[in-house]
Design a protein around this motif. Sequence first.
Motif, short mmCIF file in Angstrom:
data_model
loop_
_atom_site.label_atom_id
_atom_site.label_comp_id
_atom_site.label_asym_id
_atom_site.label_seq_id
_atom_site.Cartn_x
_atom_site.Cartn_y
_atom_site.Cartn_z
N THR A 220 -0.54 2.47 -4.30
CA THR A 220 -0.68 3.64 -3.43
C THR A 220 -1.58 4.70 -4.04
O THR A 220 -2.06 5.59 -3.33
N ILE B 298 -4.79 -7.45 0.42
CA ILE B 298 -3.36 -7.37 0.70
C ILE B 298 -2.66 -8.73 0.53
O ILE B 298 -1.46 -8.80 0.33
N SER C 25 -1.53 1.77 1.92
CA SER C 25 -1.81 0.52 1.21
C SER C 25 -1.15 -0.69 1.84
O SER C 25 -1.62 -1.82 1.64
N MET C 26 -0.06 -0.51 2.57
CA MET C 26 0.65 -1.65 3.16
C MET C 26 0.11 -2.02 4.53
O MET C 26 0.55 -3.00 5.13
N ARG D 189 -2.07 -3.27 -3.65
CA ARG D 189 -1.16 -2.44 -2.85
C ARG D 189 -0.80 -1.14 -3.57
O ARG D 189 0.16 -0.47 -3.18
#
Length: 493
Positions: free
Chosen positions: A398, A358, A404-405, A396
């Motif tokens: 999706t 991330i 993902s965040m 990130r």
Amino acid sequence: MEFVVIAIGLFLFNALFGAALTIFSLRKPKNLPPGPTPLPIIGSLHLLGDKPHQSLAKLSKIYGPIMFLKLGRATALVISSAAAAKEVLQKQDLAFSSRHIPDAVTAHNQSLHSVVWLPVATQWRILRRILNTNIFSSSSLDANQHLRSLKVQELVAYCRKASQSGDSVNISRAAFRTTLNLLSNTLFSKDLTDPYEDSGKEFKELVDNIMVEAGKPNLVDFFPVLKKIDPQGIRRRMTNYFGRINEIFEELIEERLGMSESKHDDVLDVCLKISRENPDEINRTHIKSLFLDLFVAGNDTTSNTLEWAMTELLRNPHIMTKAKKELEQVVGKGKIVEESHISKLPYLGCIVKETLRIHPPVPFLIPRKIQIDVKLNGYIVPKGTQVLVNAWAIGRDTTLWDNSMKFIPERFLTSSLDVRGRDFELIPFGAGRRICPGLPLAVRILHVMLGSLLNNFDWKPDGLGHDDLDINEKFGITLQKANPLCVLPVPLN
């Protein structure tokens, strides 16, 4: 002063006029990848903003994972999916293996001798072999493990001193100092900055300044006609910084050569021995460039990643509690984490992977450049195009990552995905023949530093609640936190 302004104006006019002629007089090449329609002169520069990794990730949702942009007089290909990254970094690795060389690193001829910037040819292969065999091999890393352990102990001692006085610790700065001395001991068997003080010595300041200058947008990279006047002074300042660091390296080399017998057996000894036995392979200039590469590439990336990891853990106290419990069971509460513990700390490993997913340390990796027209997924990418692999966007994506965040280390407990360049969903160190050679060392350092900080203290945000900690980014050659993380180390009960 007026002459300088007029000169800059004339060069700018020349650059802009030439760009306008190019855009309006030439037809668009066939089969280019999709991308935004460029404006006259500036192309799509106005779309980048101050966080281009985020801006280009958003644009890729419109134009796709293989996107072509005109940036001033330059062209760029942006790769924003794991599948496209695999095509570029593995299947067609050789075609995409050359580097785009920013004007800043041409200072002091650094790009002509650096393993980071050299083309894939004889000299590059020699330097990579020296790195892989004598610095980053498992046997070499194992032999220097005691040095890294000592530097981590000094980091913990610094934090303990801060806890006794009630002072906060700037995590990135403390980690930067630790990594700097860790590398300098591996290379030269000596510290280059005070491990217990915030006041940096000259070398630390020079490395800091290089990272600042290298991370600035440079007009010369978009309008090469400006190269002669260097309007922002970036190359001029970089020449001074590179020159002074080379002087420091020269002093260290002379000091070592002046010893009747060296008892260090460190990287400097190894390089000097190779240079004596095979002077055609590596000379003193190559040695100094190699050392500069290691310091510049290794410090910011490691310290920033550690800061992001601590930030995410403070924002998610339940994850920190789980990590501390694992450390207490495996290492013992209040002890230094050793490298032999890493394989026995799977949850800590998941935290490191999730941080690198991330918050990749270099969001676009190190840009590449193609030397001939290349066919990619049915498109034609023209010669001279810069290639940006948006590792930040891939991490990130999706379609690859659930939630993902969100920071969820548990996603890796049942996954075989790794950061070593085989899995293109997770490529913080790149992949292919130009993968970061320092990956094996970086992975060890991150686990040991993060684990030791968690295992020796409880941590509290300085003047903030856990929910108030921000994750705003500051874009540069590395991805920093916009606001430094300052936290209070609390002695364990």
